[in-house]
Motif scaffolding. Structure first.
Motif, short mmCIF file in Angstrom:
data_model
loop_
_atom_site.label_atom_id
_atom_site.label_comp_id
_atom_site.label_asym_id
_atom_site.label_seq_id
_atom_site.Cartn_x
_atom_site.Cartn_y
_atom_site.Cartn_z
N PRO A 7 -50.48 18.73 48.06
CA PRO A 7 -51.28 19.86 48.56
C PRO A 7 -52.73 19.53 48.75
O PRO A 7 -53.46 20.27 49.38
CB PRO A 7 -51.09 20.93 47.48
N ASP A 8 -53.21 18.41 48.19
CA ASP A 8 -54.63 18.07 48.33
C ASP A 8 -54.85 16.94 49.31
O ASP A 8 -55.93 16.41 49.44
CB ASP A 8 -55.19 17.65 46.97
N GLU A 9 -53.79 16.52 50.02
CA GLU A 9 -53.95 15.43 50.97
C GLU A 9 -54.87 15.84 52.09
O GLU A 9 -54.77 16.93 52.64
CB GLU A 9 -52.57 15.07 51.54
N GLU A 10 -55.81 14.99 52.45
CA GLU A 10 -56.77 15.31 53.50
C GLU A 10 -56.07 15.28 54.84
O GLU A 10 -55.43 14.30 55.20
CB GLU A 10 -57.90 14.28 53.49
N ASN B 127 -56.62 24.37 44.49
CA ASN B 127 -56.03 24.80 45.75
C ASN B 127 -54.55 24.46 45.85
O ASN B 127 -53.89 24.80 46.84
CB ASN B 127 -56.80 24.20 46.94
N SER B 128 -53.98 23.82 44.81
CA SER B 128 -52.55 23.56 44.77
C SER B 128 -51.77 24.80 44.34
O SER B 128 -50.57 24.90 44.57
CB SER B 128 -52.23 22.43 43.79
N ALA B 129 -52.45 25.74 43.69
CA ALA B 129 -51.76 26.89 43.11
C ALA B 129 -50.98 27.67 44.16
O ALA B 129 -49.84 28.08 43.92
CB ALA B 129 -52.77 27.80 42.40
N TYR B 130 -51.57 27.88 45.32
CA TYR B 130 -50.90 28.67 46.35
C TYR B 130 -49.64 27.98 46.83
O TYR B 130 -48.60 28.60 47.03
CB TYR B 130 -51.85 28.92 47.53
N THR C 239 -53.79 26.77 50.73
CA THR C 239 -55.08 27.46 50.71
C THR C 239 -56.20 26.45 50.73
O THR C 239 -56.15 25.43 50.05
CB THR C 239 -55.21 28.37 49.48
N ASP C 240 -57.21 26.75 51.53
CA ASP C 240 -58.35 25.84 51.63
C ASP C 240 -59.61 26.48 51.06
O ASP C 240 -60.54 25.78 50.73
CB ASP C 240 -58.60 25.47 53.09
N LYS D 19 -49.16 35.02 43.93
CA LYS D 19 -49.13 35.37 42.51
C LYS D 19 -49.71 34.26 41.64
O LYS D 19 -50.51 34.52 40.74
CB LYS D 19 -47.70 35.69 42.08
N LEU D 20 -49.30 33.02 41.91
CA LEU D 20 -49.79 31.92 41.09
C LEU D 20 -51.26 31.64 41.38
O LEU D 20 -52.01 31.26 40.47
CB LEU D 20 -48.95 30.66 41.33
N ALA D 21 -51.68 31.82 42.63
CA ALA D 21 -53.10 31.64 42.96
C ALA D 21 -53.95 32.62 42.16
O ALA D 21 -54.98 32.26 41.59
CB ALA D 21 -53.32 31.83 44.45
N LYS D 22 -53.51 33.88 42.11
CA LYS D 22 -54.24 34.90 41.35
C LYS D 22 -54.25 34.56 39.86
O LYS D 22 -55.30 34.63 39.20
CB LYS D 22 -53.61 36.26 41.58
#
Length: 485
Positions: free
Chosen positions: A4-7, A152-155, A115-116, A161-164
Motif C-alpha cells: 500500500p505504500d509503493e510509490e 495510509n495502509s489502514a484503508y 488513501t493518500d 472502519k479501520l482507517a477511523k
C-alpha cells in the motif's frame, strides 16, 4: 497484496482528480432559491474544503442530500451539537480511468483503492474556529489487528472502519464524523473557479507527473494544480507535500469566497455541485447535520497545525522509509485541540500542570545514583547500544553490554522495576518521554526497548530531570497561507 505504500506517482490533496472528463452533474437551469449572503458564504466554505480534501461543513445550497453518498465507517459517537472531530480521507481509485486519462494525469494504472491523504478537522465548541491537522501518509504507527505499518495502509487493509480506528488510536481523539472524498472532480473544481494561485520557494521538477515550476508564484489550472498538490519531488517529500496541500486549500477557499464567485450563481452552483458529487459520509445525514455548526467562520479562523515529529527519516523494520511522531508532543497537541485551546499560545507551565499530569514524576534522586540494564526488545540492530550511550551521556550508570529479550516484537518502550526501586524507575522514565512504568518481580531496574524507539531527552542532567519545556505548535491560518500575486 500490493504494497500500500509503493510509490506509484502519488495522489491528490484529498481526493482524486481525473482530468479531461466532466464529472459533475448538470447545473439546473431553474434559478436557485434566494439565500442570504451569509448563507451563500457558509455553503461555499463547505464546498471549498471538500474540493481540496478538507471538509468544514456548513449546509448545502443548490445540492440535495442525494448528491452525497454514504459509507459505513463505524461512527458510533452521537451527533454533536458542539465540538466535533472530523476525519477526512482522500481515496485514490483509478480503475475507471481510460488509458488517455491515465497518461494525461500521470496517475499510474494501479487498480484498487488506497488513501493518500488523511486530515483531522476539529470544529470548536463555540463553532467559531476550525483546526486542521494533516497526518503524514508515511507515519509509522500501530494499525489495530495488523501490527506496525504506515498509517495510509489502514484503508487498504480494512477500509473506512479501520482507517477511523487507526486515527483514533494514534491521536486519542474520538471521531464524530467521517468524510471520504474521491479524487474525481478536483480538476473541475479548480477550473470552475478560474484556477488557483500558488507559490513555491524552491523549483519543482517532477518528471513522473510532467510538472516543472521555477521558484516563485504561479497561476495553475486544474491539471497543474493536481500535479502541484501531489508531487513529492522536493527535499522533504511528503512533509513538503502537506505544506503544498494546505496552500492549495487556502487558495481555493480564498477564490471560492471571493466576490466574483459569490456574485455569480451559475459559477457558484457548478462549483458546489462538482465538489459534493464525489463525497461519501458517515453518519448518513447528507452533511445537513453540520448545517448549524458554523456561522461566521472566516479564513483567519481556519488554522493548520503540524504533527510534531521525532524522526523524519525512520527506517522501519520492513526496510521502508517512514516518519515517527514525537509521541509526547503529539499527545499534547491533540489534547489541546480536543480541549479547544488556542494553539498559538504556549501550554501552561510544567509546574502548573504537574499536579494534573499522569506522567512519571522526577524525584530528588539524580541519574548518577541510578544503575540499570538496557535490553533490546526488537529486531532493530544497534538499538540498545545507542540507548546505552544516550543514557550514560545523561548521567545514568549502565554497566556491561546491553542484552536482548527473548521476545522480539515489543512495540512500546517501558521501565521494569522491583520492590524498592520505584523512585529510581520514575527518574529513568522521566528522562525518556513516553516510556511506561511496570512493576515486576525483579531485583533492580531494566529498560526494555520497543519499536517506538523513544529517545532520551537531549540534555545532560546534573540533577533530577527537568520537566519537558512547553512547546507552541507550528500553526498557520488560511489567510496567512495565501500566496500574493
Amino acid at each position: 497484496m500490493r504494497d500500500p505504500d509503493e510509490e506509484d506517482g502519488g495522489v491528490l490533496v484529498g481526493g482524486d482528480a481525473y482530468g479531461g472528463v466532466k464529472l459533475t452533474t448538470p447545473v439546473r437551469t431553474r434559478r436557485p432559491p434566494r439565500r442570504s449572503a451569509k448563507a451563500r458564504r457558509r455553503n461555499v466554505l463547505v464546498a471549498g474544503f471538500l474540493s481540496t480534501g478538507v471538509l468544514l461543513a456548513t449546509g448545502v445550497v443548490w445540492a440535495t442530500p442525494r448528491q452525497i453518498g454514504t459509507v459505513d465507517a463505524g461512527v458510533t459517537a452521537p451527533a454533536s451539537t458542539g465540538a466535533e472531530n472530523i476525519l477526512l480521507v482522500g481515496v485514490d481509485k483509478r480503475d475507471d480511468l481510460t488509458r488517455q486519462q491515465q497518461n494525461r494525469l500521470k496517475l499510474g494504472r494501479e487498480s484498487g483503492q488506497r488513501t493518500d491523504t488523511m486530515m483531522v478537522i476539529h470544529l470548536s465548541e463555540d463553532h467559531s474556529k476550525v483546526t486542521v491537522v494533516s497526518l503524514p501518509r508515511d507515519t509509522w504507527t500501530t494499525i489495530p489487528g495488523k501490527g506496525e505499518h504506515k498509517i495510509n495502509s489502514a484503508y487498504q487493509f480494512g477500509g473506512p472502519k479501520l482507517a477511523k480506528q487507526t486515527v483514533e488510536a494514534a491521536t486519542g481523539l474520538e471521531i464524530n464524523r467521517y468524510i471520504e472524498v474521491n479524487i474525481l472532480g478536483f480538476i473541475d473544481v479548480v477550473d470552475s473557479l478560474g484556477g488557483v494561485t500558488v507559490c513555491t520557494p524552491v523549483p519543482i521538477n517532477d518528471t513522473k507527473i510532467a510538472l516543472s515550476l521555477p521558484a516563485g508564484t504561479h497561476q495553475l489550472d486544474g491539471v497543474r494544480a493536481l500535479g502541484y498538490a501531489r508531487t513529492r519531488a522536493t527535499a522533504r517529500s511528503d512533509l513538503d507535500r502537506i505544506d503544498r496541500q494546505q496552500q492549495v486549500i487556502s487558495a481555493l477557499l480564498n477564490r471560492a469566497l471571493s466576490a466574483d464567485t459569490l456574485a455569480n450563481p451559475a459559477k457558484l452552483a457548478s462549483f458546489i455541485q462538482s465538489t459534493l458529487s464525489t463525497v461519501k459520509v458517515d453518519p448518513d445525514d447528507g452533511l445537513l447535520g453540520l448545517a448549524t455548526q458554523m456561522r461566521d467562520v472566516s479564513l483567519s479562523d481556519v488554522k493548520f497545525a503540524e504533527v510534531p515529529l521525532a524522526d523524519v527519516d525512520f527506517k522501519a523494520p520492513t526496510g521502508e522509509s517512514a516518519v515517527l511522531w514525537d509521541k509526547q508532543a503529539a499527545r499534547d497537541l491533540f489534547a489541546r485541540i480536543d480541549a479547544d485551546q488556542d494553539l498559538t499560545k504556549p501550554t501552561p507551565s510544567a509546574s502548573a500542570s504537574a499536579s494534573a499530569s499522569a506522567s512519571p514524576k522526577p524525584s530528588a534522586l539524580t541519574p548518577d545514583q541510578i544503575t540499570l540494564e538496557v535490553k533490546n526488545g526488537t529486531l532493530i540492530t544497534g538499538l540498545a547500544a545507542r540507548m546505552k550511550d544516550d543514557l550514560v551521556a545523561y548521567g545514568f550508570k549502565v554497566p556491561g553490554k546491553p542484552g536482548n529479550t527473548s521476545k522480539k516484537d515489543y512495540k512500546q518502550t517501558f521501565v521494569r522495576y522491583g520492590d524498592g526501586f520505584e523512585a529510581q524507575a520514575k527518574v529513568v522514565a522521566a528522562a525518556i518521554p513516553g516510556a511506561e512504568l511496570r512493576k515486576v518481580e525483579l531485583d533492580g531496574i531494566e529498560l526494555i526497548l520497543g519499536s517506538d524507539q523513544l529517545k532520551v531527552q537531549q540534555q545532560k542532567s546534573t540533577g533530577a530531570p527537568t520537566a519537558r519545556p512547553s512547546v507552541t505548535p507550528t500553526t498557520k491560518t488560511a489567510m496567512e497561507n495565501i500566496c500574493k500575486k
